[in-house]
Design a protein around this motif. Sequence first.
Motif, PDB file in Angstrom:
ATOM      1  N   ARG A   1       0.829  -1.209   0.000  1.00 39.72           N
ATOM      2  CA  ARG A   1       0.000   0.000   0.000  1.00 39.72           C
ATOM      3  C   ARG A   1       0.862   1.257   0.000  1.00 39.72           C
ATOM      4  O   ARG A   1       0.535   2.253  -0.658  1.00 39.72           O
ATOM      5  N   LEU A   2       1.978   1.237   0.724  1.00 41.40           N
ATOM      6  CA  LEU A   2       2.888   2.383   0.729  1.00 41.40           C
ATOM      7  C   LEU A   2       3.434   2.640  -0.668  1.00 41.40           C
ATOM      8  O   LEU A   2       3.500   3.789  -1.115  1.00 41.40           O
ATOM      9  N   GLU A   3       3.812   1.582  -1.368  1.00 40.58           N
ATOM     10  CA  GLU A   3       4.292   1.739  -2.738  1.00 40.58           C
ATOM     11  C   GLU A   3       3.214   2.366  -3.622  1.00 40.58           C
ATOM     12  O   GLU A   3       3.495   3.245  -4.453  1.00 40.58           O
ATOM     13  N   GLU A   4       1.967   1.925  -3.440  1.00 38.52           N
ATOM     14  CA  GLU A   4       0.864   2.474  -4.226  1.00 38.52           C
ATOM     15  C   GLU A   4       0.648   3.956  -3.921  1.00 38.52           C
ATOM     16  O   GLU A   4       0.407   4.759  -4.826  1.00 38.52           O
ATOM     17  N   GLU A   5       0.742   4.306  -2.654  1.00 39.91           N
ATOM     18  CA  GLU A   5       0.527   5.705  -2.275  1.00 39.91           C
ATOM     19  C   GLU A   5       1.653   6.593  -2.779  1.00 39.91           C
ATOM     20  O   GLU A   5       1.421   7.746  -3.165  1.00 39.91           O
ATOM     21  N   ILE A   6       2.869   6.079  -2.793  1.00 35.17           N
ATOM     22  CA  ILE A   6       3.984   6.845  -3.349  1.00 35.17           C
ATOM     23  C   ILE A   6       3.770   7.078  -4.832  1.00 35.17           C
ATOM     24  O   ILE A   6       3.973   8.190  -5.361  1.00 35.17           O
TER      25      ILE A   6
ATOM     26  N   ARG B   1      -9.764   4.307  14.450  1.00 29.93           N
ATOM     27  CA  ARG B   1     -10.934   5.153  14.687  1.00 29.93           C
ATOM     28  C   ARG B   1     -10.578   6.638  14.749  1.00 29.93           C
ATOM     29  O   ARG B   1     -11.465   7.493  14.672  1.00 29.93           O
ATOM     30  N   GLU B   2      -9.292   6.934  14.918  1.00 29.61           N
ATOM     31  CA  GLU B   2      -8.840   8.327  14.975  1.00 29.61           C
ATOM     32  C   GLU B   2      -8.480   8.875  13.587  1.00 29.61           C
ATOM     33  O   GLU B   2      -8.211  10.069  13.452  1.00 29.61           O
ATOM     34  N   LEU B   3      -8.482   8.018  12.587  1.00 29.05           N
ATOM     35  CA  LEU B   3      -7.983   8.392  11.267  1.00 29.05           C
ATOM     36  C   LEU B   3      -9.105   8.518  10.253  1.00 29.05           C
ATOM     37  O   LEU B   3     -10.241   8.116  10.499  1.00 29.05           O
ATOM     38  N   ARG B   4      -8.760   9.064   9.088  1.00 27.91           N
ATOM     39  CA  ARG B   4      -9.720   9.147   7.989  1.00 27.91           C
ATOM     40  C   ARG B   4      -9.911   7.772   7.367  1.00 27.91           C
ATOM     41  O   ARG B   4      -9.082   6.871   7.541  1.00 27.91           O
ATOM     42  N   SER B   5     -10.979   7.638   6.609  1.00 28.95           N
ATOM     43  CA  SER B   5     -11.313   6.327   6.046  1.00 28.95           C
ATOM     44  C   SER B   5     -10.253   5.827   5.072  1.00 28.95           C
ATOM     45  O   SER B   5     -10.079   4.617   4.910  1.00 28.95           O
ATOM     46  N   PHE B   6      -9.521   6.738   4.431  1.00 28.71           N
ATOM     47  CA  PHE B   6      -8.526   6.322   3.449  1.00 28.71           C
ATOM     48  C   PHE B   6      -7.108   6.280   4.008  1.00 28.71           C
ATOM     49  O   PHE B   6      -6.168   5.942   3.289  1.00 28.71           O
ATOM     50  N   ASP B   7      -6.924   6.637   5.269  1.00 29.01           N
ATOM     51  CA  ASP B   7      -5.633   6.422   5.919  1.00 29.01           C
ATOM     52  C   ASP B   7      -5.495   4.927   6.220  1.00 29.01           C
ATOM     53  O   ASP B   7      -6.482   4.206   6.313  1.00 29.01           O
ATOM     54  N   ARG B   8      -4.264   4.475   6.379  1.00 26.07           N
ATOM     55  CA  ARG B   8      -4.038   3.071   6.680  1.00 26.07           C
ATOM     56  C   ARG B   8      -3.100   2.930   7.872  1.00 26.07           C
ATOM     57  O   ARG B   8      -2.125   3.679   7.996  1.00 26.07           O
ATOM     58  N   VAL B   9      -3.381   1.951   8.727  1.00 24.04           N
ATOM     59  CA  VAL B   9      -2.511   1.663   9.859  1.00 24.04           C
ATOM     60  C   VAL B   9      -2.330   0.155   9.944  1.00 24.04           C
ATOM     61  O   VAL B   9      -3.272  -0.612   9.747  1.00 24.04           O
ATOM     62  N   GLY B  10      -1.107  -0.261  10.201  1.00 22.90           N
ATOM     63  CA  GLY B  10      -0.815  -1.686  10.308  1.00 22.90           C
ATOM     64  C   GLY B  10       0.553  -1.894  10.920  1.00 22.90           C
ATOM     65  O   GLY B  10       1.302  -0.947  11.175  1.00 22.90           O
ATOM     66  N   ARG B  11       0.875  -3.138  11.122  1.00 15.65           N
ATOM     67  CA  ARG B  11       2.130  -3.495  11.774  1.00 15.65           C
ATOM     68  C   ARG B  11       3.269  -3.514  10.762  1.00 15.65           C
ATOM     69  O   ARG B  11       3.121  -4.017   9.647  1.00 15.65           O
ATOM     70  N   CYS B  12       4.409  -2.969  11.183  1.00 16.39           N
ATOM     71  CA  CYS B  12       5.574  -2.998  10.295  1.00 16.39           C
ATOM     72  C   CYS B  12       6.821  -3.495  11.009  1.00 16.39           C
ATOM     73  O   CYS B  12       7.908  -3.488  10.438  1.00 16.39           O
TER      74      CYS B  12
END
Length: 205
Positions: free
Chosen positions: A29-34, A79-90
Amino acid sequence: MAARDPDPSSETPPEGTLGRGSAAALGERLEEEIARAERHGTDLSCLLIAIENLDEIALEHGSDLPERTLAYVTEALRRELRSFDRVGRCGERELLILLPGTSGPLGEVVARRVLARVATIKVEEHATRRALVVSAGLATWTPDSSAAELLTRARTGAGCTEGSGEEPGGGRVGGGRTAARPAPGSGGGGAPRPPSSAVGRASGS
């Protein structure tokens, strides 16, 4: 239970663990966002959250509790972020938040809100409650940055050793408040601010 908000009316924390495979999906997803930021000339920031005392929790309560804690913190931050933000383990003790369309200053606003939220979470097991100790590093994408470089800058901002989540000693801010610290090399004299910064460190009271 793995982690609880001090508010007794809060939702019951999930028992499920956060799968380690999410790191690969988050990397994609990071690659896609870049690619999207490069294509449209938009901003992109990454916020790395390192939970510093998960090793202590694991030693006291076993490895299952840190896994459940990471899962719960991820859901709480979502729940603190926008719907299109992403959070996950790295990483073993790290979460990464992708903030499309977000400049550095706006990213710092998000970081402070995130740290304040994490400071309300307590880990509870066998009648023992422990606050989470968290540091955060923010990195903003520039056209010459790869995904790996962006992640490295975010880890540096959080004071983490790449890939380990380990950090050197430093000031700690209680009660969810954060102390902005200048990024390395961002002194005065008109020098440009680098696209990464140490947002702060927080622990619940």
